[in-house]
Design an enzyme around this catalytic site. Structure first.
Site, PDB file in Angstrom:
ATOM      1  N   ASP A 103       0.917  -1.177   0.240  1.00 41.79           N
ATOM      2  CA  ASP A 103      -0.001  -0.046  -0.099  1.00 41.79           C
ATOM      3  C   ASP A 103       0.828   1.100  -0.077  1.00 41.79           C
ATOM      4  O   ASP A 103       1.978   0.947   0.330  1.00 41.79           O
ATOM      5  CB  ASP A 103      -0.769   0.075   1.107  1.00 41.79           C
ATOM      6  CG  ASP A 103      -2.157   0.810   0.895  1.00 41.79           C
ATOM      7  OD1 ASP A 103      -1.825   1.812   0.066  1.00 41.79           O
ATOM      8  OD2 ASP A 103      -3.092   0.681   1.616  1.00 41.79           O
TER       9      ASP A 103
HETATM   10  C1  BGC Z   1      -4.917   3.501  -0.027  1.00 42.29           C
HETATM   11  C2  BGC Z   1      -4.902   2.296  -1.367  1.00 42.29           C
HETATM   12  C3  BGC Z   1      -4.630   3.132  -2.541  1.00 42.29           C
HETATM   13  C4  BGC Z   1      -3.484   3.911  -2.260  1.00 42.29           C
HETATM   14  C5  BGC Z   1      -3.305   4.656  -3.847  1.00 42.29           C
HETATM   15  C6  BGC Z   1      -3.472   4.326   0.030  1.00 42.29           C
HETATM   16  O1  BGC Z   1      -3.697   5.313   1.045  1.00 42.29           O
HETATM   17  O2  BGC Z   1      -5.129   2.475   1.123  1.00 42.29           O
HETATM   18  O3  BGC Z   1      -6.218   1.813  -1.184  1.00 42.29           O
HETATM   19  O4  BGC Z   1      -4.825   2.078  -3.442  1.00 42.29           O
HETATM   20  O5  BGC Z   1      -3.383   4.834  -1.235  1.00 42.29           O
HETATM   21  O6  BGC Z   1      -3.888   5.855  -3.587  1.00 42.29           O
END
Ligand code: BGC
Length: 660
Positions: A229
């Site tokens: 993530d």
């Molecule tokens: C989120 C993800 C997301 C990523 C990119 C993170 O903060 O938890 O779900 O895909 O950011 O935006």
């Protein structure tokens, strides 16, 4: 490109991104691979930099416009995985038009509590339903030549402390509740899986060898790229050791940490090569797909899909004296029309709709109703035949923080009460990402619909339902409790460092069954303009743990309708603790007025099994099981019993009466 063609430096560089959203291209040696959010539509940043949290919080990062689909929380309410497929393939078309290779979706984390700020992005409190929808969603996207990222693996069930929190969970609850949706979705072969931010039993998900290497790859057979993530990696070498292939977004710490890990002998050249190989395979896949993939739908067709999915997903919760559908010529007072334009929650899943979202007032006018707009104004007695209140949750639902309560906006609740004091025909349409409390007013109003966040076509769908052109057929994919006091878990008990999953299986309807608490609306509940009767249960045995459950559903009304019938299994006597019942099958069927349909749902070994930590696998214990068929988790209409008798040497805990 083959890994042998790369220098050692190039290999290490490949293990983090080029910038916020793109894979490293090694100075143009590799083609561009762009990753973008998110579950309910494309959210592609117009800039490639990544100003993580600040960007979200201030909503500074500008995204391209795209079709805003119903949120996954609503797609699950359709109980129709085909809708998830349709949506996936529609989103893929936006990706193709915008040169996006991998969509960062779907999210299948279980709804452990209705307070989770990100519930609108997730499917259900039940892993079976979530898994079926996620499987089709992934197929829908990937059949169109766009990759997916199944997320967030795993145990990220709250937002307040997601970056630091240790999710401490015992093996059985993890295996039986929190992992099965991933397991099922993996059968659709997502190109990537995204790990979560939190720790799992004391180790960050990004560095968790047991979760990533042993379970995800070893047991579930995932051979694609594990991506972090965004900013979830604490130490790049430790993450690589756990087989995390790609750190996103670009991190300047990645390279030196990998070098340090290699020099210390903590990670090996083979560890690096394995990850490089998987990243290169992803680049190849994306490049190959790009050569042939084609946009299959027009923008108009995508919009029409949002309406169709919303029509199947909106849930009719109350319809006293059949006030709905509205009768021709009725005059409708619309309150808070702006509230009806909310199509999604905040954070990385926020899609910038590519059309102007029509309010419900306009959509009702298009259906031929006279509409009187009241906005936020006080009620007067010069009112129409029906008062439609479009209400939102008190807290703006978003990634990054949880809700503190389940309330509606105070002003919205006040107005419902005010309207109900003066009028008989108050109908409330709820636009929210998760459950809300209704106890203060539900008895005073005649109609309630849960619209959720149903995308840019939500009001066209709702207007067609209100007008009776479409018979509502959604059912809740999560329990709606009476109040905050009735929640399975207390978020106030959690703190920055840890969350203990003490409730084990007592999540969602499993909790309400166990605690014998009647929720406001149970899991699987939803009304129709039609009426259905269930009869003639037959359970046919095809093998010791293979059964066909057949039953008849009759539409005893004079309107056609779709019914979602649900099959639950309960273990009657077990040596290990089991939930009273669990969803193991369902069917959504169109049944014409006055007609009947014979429905068959198959049950296999997993329907009877629980995870036995002593043997490290799912296990079926001989004995009796109750099979119930119903219209919701609390409205079981038919029941039968079967006895499983597997050979005695398969059994771990035989007793005289059970095994011999
Ligand atoms: C989120 C993800 C997301 C990523 C990119 C993170 O903060 O938890 O779900 O895909 O950011 O935006």
């Amino acid at each position: 490109m083959k890994k042998e063609e790369l220098t050692k430096e190039e290999k290490l560089k490949l293990l983090t991104g080029k910038d916020g959203w793109r894979l490293e291209d090694l100075g143009g040696k590799l083609p561009e691979v762009f990753l973008s959010d998110g579950p309910n539509g494309l959210r592609k940043m117009q800039e490639t930099g990544f100003d993580a949290m600040a960007g979200y919080a201030q909503n500074k990062l500008i995204t391209v416009k795209a079709t805003a689909y119903p949120n996954l929380s609503m797609v699950a309410c359709s109980w129709n995985p085909e809708m998830a497929y349709l949506m996936g393939s529609g989103i893929a078309d936006d990706c193709i038009e915008n040169d996006v290779a991998v969509l960062l979706a779907p999210g299948v984390n279980l709804k452990r509590t209705p307070l989770c700020g990100r519930n609108f992005e997730y499917l259900s409190e039940d892993p079976f339903l979530a898994g079926e929808c996620a499987y089709q969603y992934i197929r829908g996207v990937q059949d169109s030549g766009v990759g997916t990222s199944l997320k967030h693996f795993a145990l990220n069930n709250g937002e307040d402390y997601r970056l630091t929190q240790n999710s401490e969970v015992e093996e059985r609850a993890m295996r039986e509740l929190y992992l099965p949706a991933f397991e099922r979705a993996l059968e659709a072969k997502p190109w990537t899986v995204m790990c979560s931010y939190n720790m799992i039993n004391g180790v960050y998900a990004s560095e968790n060898k047991k979760m990533l290497s042993d379970i995800l790859r070893g047991e579930f057979g995932f051979d694609g790229v594990i991506v972090s993530d965004w900013c979830a990696v604490k130490n790049r070498a430790r993450a690589l050791k756990a087989t995390l292939d790609l750190e996103m977004p670009y991190s300047e710490r990645s390279y030196p940490e990998l070098v340090e890990g290699l020099e210390a002998g903590y990670i090996s050249e083979k560890d690096v090569d394995d990850s490089v190989e998987r990243v290169l395979t992803l680049v190849d896949k994306a490049t190959e797909a790009k050569k042939t993939r084609k946009v299959k739908t027009t923008k108009e067709e995508r919009y029409a899909r949002t309406v169709k999915i919303a029509e199947e997903s909106i849930v009719l919760l109350k319809n006293e004296d059949d006030l709905l559908p509205l009768k021709k010529g009725m005059k409708i007072d619309v309150y808070f029309d702006d509230g009806s334009k909310e199509t999604g929650g905040g954070g990385s899943a926020k899609v910038e709709p590519d059309v102007e979202v029509k309010g419900i007032g306009k959509c009702l006018q298009d259906e031929g109703f006279e509409v009187i707009y009241h906005g936020d104004a006080y009620l007067t007695d010069a009112t129409g035949d029906v008062q439609l209140m479009c209400v939102n949750a008190n807290t703006y639902e978003s990634e990054g923080y949880d809700r503190r309560d389940l309330l509606l906006k105070k002003r919205h609740e006040e107005m419902i009460l005010n309207a109900a004091r003066r009028n008989k025909n108050v109908v409330v349409a709820i636009y929210a990402g998760s459950a809300v409390e209704m106890s203060n007013w539900i008895d005073l109003v005649r109609g309630v619909l849960f619209v959720g966040f149903c995308g840019e076509g939500q009001n066209e769908a709702l207007a067609r339902i209100l007008a009776g052109k479409v018979n509502p057929s959604g059912k809740l994919a999560q329990t709606f409790p009476e109040s905050l006091d009735d929640l399975p878990v207390d978020l106030e008990q959690e703190y920055e460092r840890a969350v203990y999953y003490r409730e084990r299986f007592a999540v969602g309807y499993r909790y309400y069954d166990w605690a014998m608490i009647e929720p406001l609306f149970p899991f699987g509940y939803g009304r129709s303009y039609a009426k259905f009767e269930y009869s003639d249960l037959e359970i046919k045995k095809n093998g010791e743990t293979d059964y066909e459950v057949s039953y008849t559903v009759k539409n005893v009304s004079n309107v056609d309708g779709k019914e979602i019938s649900q099959v639950y299994v309960g273990d009657v006597i077990a040596t290990s603790e089991r939930p009273e019942k669990e969803l193991k099958g369902f069917s959504k069927d169109l049944i014409k007025a006055g007609e009947s349909k014979r429905i068959t749902v198959k049950l296999g070994e997993r329907a009877f099994a629980f995870y036995n930590p002593s043997i490290g696998k799912f296990y079926v214990e001989n004995g009796k099981f109750v099979i119930s068929v119903g219209a919701s988790s609390a409205d079981l209409r038919l029941q039968g019993e079967i006895t499983v008798k597997l050979p005695k040497f398969t059994q771990m805990s035989p007793t005289d009466s059970r095994d011999f």
